[in-house]
Design a protein around this motif. Structure first.
Motif, PDB file in Angstrom:
ATOM      1  N   HIS A  26       0.911  11.247  -3.597  1.00  0.00           N
ATOM      2  CA  HIS A  26      -0.146  10.295  -3.936  1.00  0.00           C
ATOM      3  C   HIS A  26       0.476   9.003  -4.424  1.00  0.00           C
ATOM      4  N   GLU A  80       0.074   5.888  -6.633  1.00  0.00           N
ATOM      5  CA  GLU A  80      -0.734   5.545  -7.787  1.00  0.00           C
ATOM      6  C   GLU A  80      -1.186   4.080  -7.735  1.00  0.00           C
ATOM      7  N   SER A  81      -2.490   3.914  -7.826  1.00  0.00           N
ATOM      8  CA  SER A  81      -3.131   2.595  -7.979  1.00  0.00           C
ATOM      9  C   SER A  81      -2.600   1.527  -7.026  1.00  0.00           C
ATOM     10  N   PRO A  82      -2.677   1.755  -5.707  1.00  0.00           N
ATOM     11  CA  PRO A  82      -2.260   0.683  -4.795  1.00  0.00           C
ATOM     12  C   PRO A  82      -3.208  -0.501  -4.921  1.00  0.00           C
ATOM     13  N   GLY A 137      -5.725  -3.503  -4.016  1.00  0.00           N
ATOM     14  CA  GLY A 137      -6.709  -3.651  -2.948  1.00  0.00           C
ATOM     15  C   GLY A 137      -6.347  -4.801  -2.020  1.00  0.00           C
ATOM     16  N   THR A 196       3.003  11.117   7.697  1.00  0.00           N
ATOM     17  CA  THR A 196       2.875  11.093   6.243  1.00  0.00           C
ATOM     18  C   THR A 196       3.400  12.385   5.617  1.00  0.00           C
ATOM     19  N   GLN A 199       0.815  -1.220   0.000  1.00  0.00           N
ATOM     20  CA  GLN A 199       0.000   0.000   0.000  1.00  0.00           C
ATOM     21  C   GLN A 199       0.848   1.270   0.000  1.00  0.00           C
ATOM     22  N   ARG A 200       2.179   1.152   0.063  1.00  0.00           N
ATOM     23  CA  ARG A 200       3.022   2.340   0.216  1.00  0.00           C
ATOM     24  C   ARG A 200       3.896   2.636  -1.007  1.00  0.00           C
ATOM     25  N   MET A 227      -1.244   5.894   3.075  1.00  0.00           N
ATOM     26  CA  MET A 227      -1.604   4.671   2.350  1.00  0.00           C
ATOM     27  C   MET A 227      -3.112   4.444   2.384  1.00  0.00           C
ATOM     28  N   ALA A 228      -3.580   3.670   1.454  1.00  0.00           N
ATOM     29  CA  ALA A 228      -4.974   3.231   1.493  1.00  0.00           C
ATOM     30  C   ALA A 228      -5.141   2.208   2.612  1.00  0.00           C
ATOM     31  N   HIS A 229      -6.358   2.110   3.138  1.00  0.00           N
ATOM     32  CA  HIS A 229      -6.694   1.158   4.203  1.00  0.00           C
ATOM     33  C   HIS A 229      -5.848   1.394   5.457  1.00  0.00           C
ATOM     34  N   ARG A 230      -5.447   2.640   5.691  1.00  0.00           N
ATOM     35  CA  ARG A 230      -4.548   2.919   6.804  1.00  0.00           C
ATOM     36  C   ARG A 230      -5.183   2.580   8.152  1.00  0.00           C
TER      37      ARG A 230
END
Length: 505
Positions: free
Chosen positions: A443, A445-447, A449, A439, A354-355, A368-371
């Motif tokens: 951005h 890009e496209s981590p 899922g 953080t 995710q990073r 990150m997403a889903h942090r």
């Protein structure tokens, strides 16, 4: 019911052979069959646990050749606990791997299952030579698993891992040769009966063999100074492999428990407590070096790898003292630390994905997403690993500290464990605050899922810390009874009276 002792060996063996011949089958079919195999393994482990709870020894003699001459499998509380520990770990590691980490190697699932077979042989065998065979089976499979995945970063640590373990295997073979030359047997129960009567040159040969065995088991367990290969090797392995390897060091711990309480226990005459005077300070030093390594870790996987070293030192310190309370506390901690560390390995891989280019390095990066989910799982895993309340790691360490009541051992154990836990908290706090909260603008890009299988596998292993707390009473009763059984050499020696394969003893 003794035929059930074969199940944890035959299930992964048959599953692995099927996987070998299905190398070109659709990956979805291979994954389904692999998960069915590990699920069946868990069922068989639960059956063995229920059988072991009556405190009776169960023996399966291959070909009806009775001990000490034949190859035997022996089920007691410790063996059942280790098989269950491995089965639970294997199921969730396998579940995580089907999220894409099994790609790139058609024989990943076969190697995975063959390693489980080797582990279960090691836990169930009643013979030193077959323990050597089990080590070779699981190690050969682990060589392939360690090199699984893309890139060349695994080559050097993988080579170190192979060379050191081949050296350990050679020492193992020499040591069992020395013991056999003096006793004429390698059956563990027969050795426990024979060793107390040794004198003269035979005594010296078995002493040399026993001390060499301790070095071999120390290498497998990764105690100081035989542990510097581990952090790099584990940190470079793919996530499900590193998580499964969390139990590999515990094989060495298991072997020390089995061999040095049974064969070289208090009733071993001139070889009583062989090597245990050295094991306690070495265990504390292993814990200390693990903490230092964790403080200096530059990425999450290396941090968790050093946690494996910390756990080995924490496990062996009370075991070396040889008390009922210490052995029971160590077994309680064994469950907690193995599953928690495995969950943290899986989590580190999810965080890395995710990073972006930052990966799992402990550096600032864009959010990150889903942090939220990942940070909560990391906090739970770190709290348990460091031994903070209210999770299982805390109760485990309390039991370990309470297992010593007086003398210099009390001062050393309390000082090293408490100080080590304090600095472990600092190591995890530093890593968590930098990775999840400090953080920078930008951005990713496209981590990718998070698949349902990876969420469930990671969350379930970390959640075992909560389950252990909820079941702390029954688990502690089981580990107490296991410690009693381990300290009663006569019970294990009595398996030599087996007359038929189907009898329970």
């Amino acid at each position: 019911m003794n035929d059930w002792l074969l199940a944890p060996i035959l299930i992964p063996l048959i599953g692995g052979v099927i996987q070998v011949f299905m190398g070109y089958a659709p990956i979805s079919l291979r994954r389904t069959l692999a998960l069915i195999t590990t699920s069946l393994l868990l069922v068989s482990a639960l059956v063995l646990l229920s059988l072991a709870m009556d405190d009776q020894y169960r023996v399966y003699a291959f070909g009806n050749w009775q001990p000490p001459f034949g190859i035997v499998l022996v089920l007691d509380r410790l063996a059942a606990l280790m098989v269950l520990l491995t089965a639970v770990l294997a199921l969730f590691c396998h579940l995580f791997s089907v999220g894409g980490w099994d790609e790139g190697n058609r024989q990943f699932h076969a190697l995975f299952l063959f390693q489980l077979m080797g582990l279960n042989i090691a836990f169930l065998t009643g013979d030193l030579f077959n323990l050597f065979v089990a080590f070779e089976v699981l190690l050969i499979a682990s060589y392939g698993l360690l090199m699984h995945g893309e890139g060349t970063s695994r080559t050097t640590p993988g080579l170190h891992y192979v060379v050191l373990n081949l050296t350990g295997s050679a020492l193992f073979l020499i040591s069992v040769g020395l013991i056999y030359s003096a006793t004429g047997t390698l059956n563990m129960a027969d050795l426990a009966r024979t060793v107390p009567d040794l004198t003269g040159a035979d005594l010296r040969l078995v002493e040399a063999g026993g001390l060499m065995l301790l070095v071999v088991f120390g290498l497998k367990a990764a105690i100081l100074p035989l542990n510097f290969w581990l952090p790099r090797a584990y940190a470079r392995a793919t996530a499900p492999v590193a998580a499964l390897f969390a139990v590999m060091t515990k094989v060495g711990v298991y072997a020390i428990l089995r061999v040095y309480l049974l064969i070289f226990g208090q009733g071993a005459g001139g070889l009583a407590s062989l090597g245990m005077d050295w094991l306690f300070p070495v265990a504390l030093a292993t814990l200390a070096i693990g903490v230092i390594g964790a403080l200096g870790a530059q990425n999450l996987k290396t941090l968790v790898a050093w946690q494996v070293v910390i756990s080995v030192g924490t496990l062996l310190a009370p075991i070396a003292l040889g008390s009922r309370a210490g052995i029971s506390a160590a077994l309680f901690y064994l469950l907690s630390t193995t599953w928690t560390v495995a969950g943290l390995f899986l989590l580190a891989e999810l965080v890395a994905n995710q990073r972006g280019s930052a990966g799992d390095r402990i550096v600032t990066a864009p959010a990150m997403a889903h942090r939220t989910l990942l940070s909560v799982l990391f906090m739970l895993g770190a709290v348990s690993a460091a031994g903070l309340p209210p999770l299982s790691g805390f109760f485990s360490k309390v039991l370990i500290l309470q297992s010593v009541t007086s003398g210099p051992d009390l001062a050393w154990l309390w000082a090293v464990v408490i100080t080590g836990s304090f600095f472990t908290v600092i190591a995890y706090s530093r890593a968590g605050s930098i990775v999840f909260w400090r953080t920078v603008d930008g951005h990713i890009e496209s981590p990718p899922g998070l698949s349902n299988t990876t969420r469930v596998a990671t969350g379930a292993l970390i959640a075992t810390s909560l389950v252990i707390v909820a079941l702390a009473g029954p688990i502690h009763q089981y580990t107490d009874a296991t410690a009693d059984q381990l300290l009663d050499q006569n019970g294990y020696v009595n398996i030599l009276t087996v007359e038929t394969v189907g009898e329970d003893h």
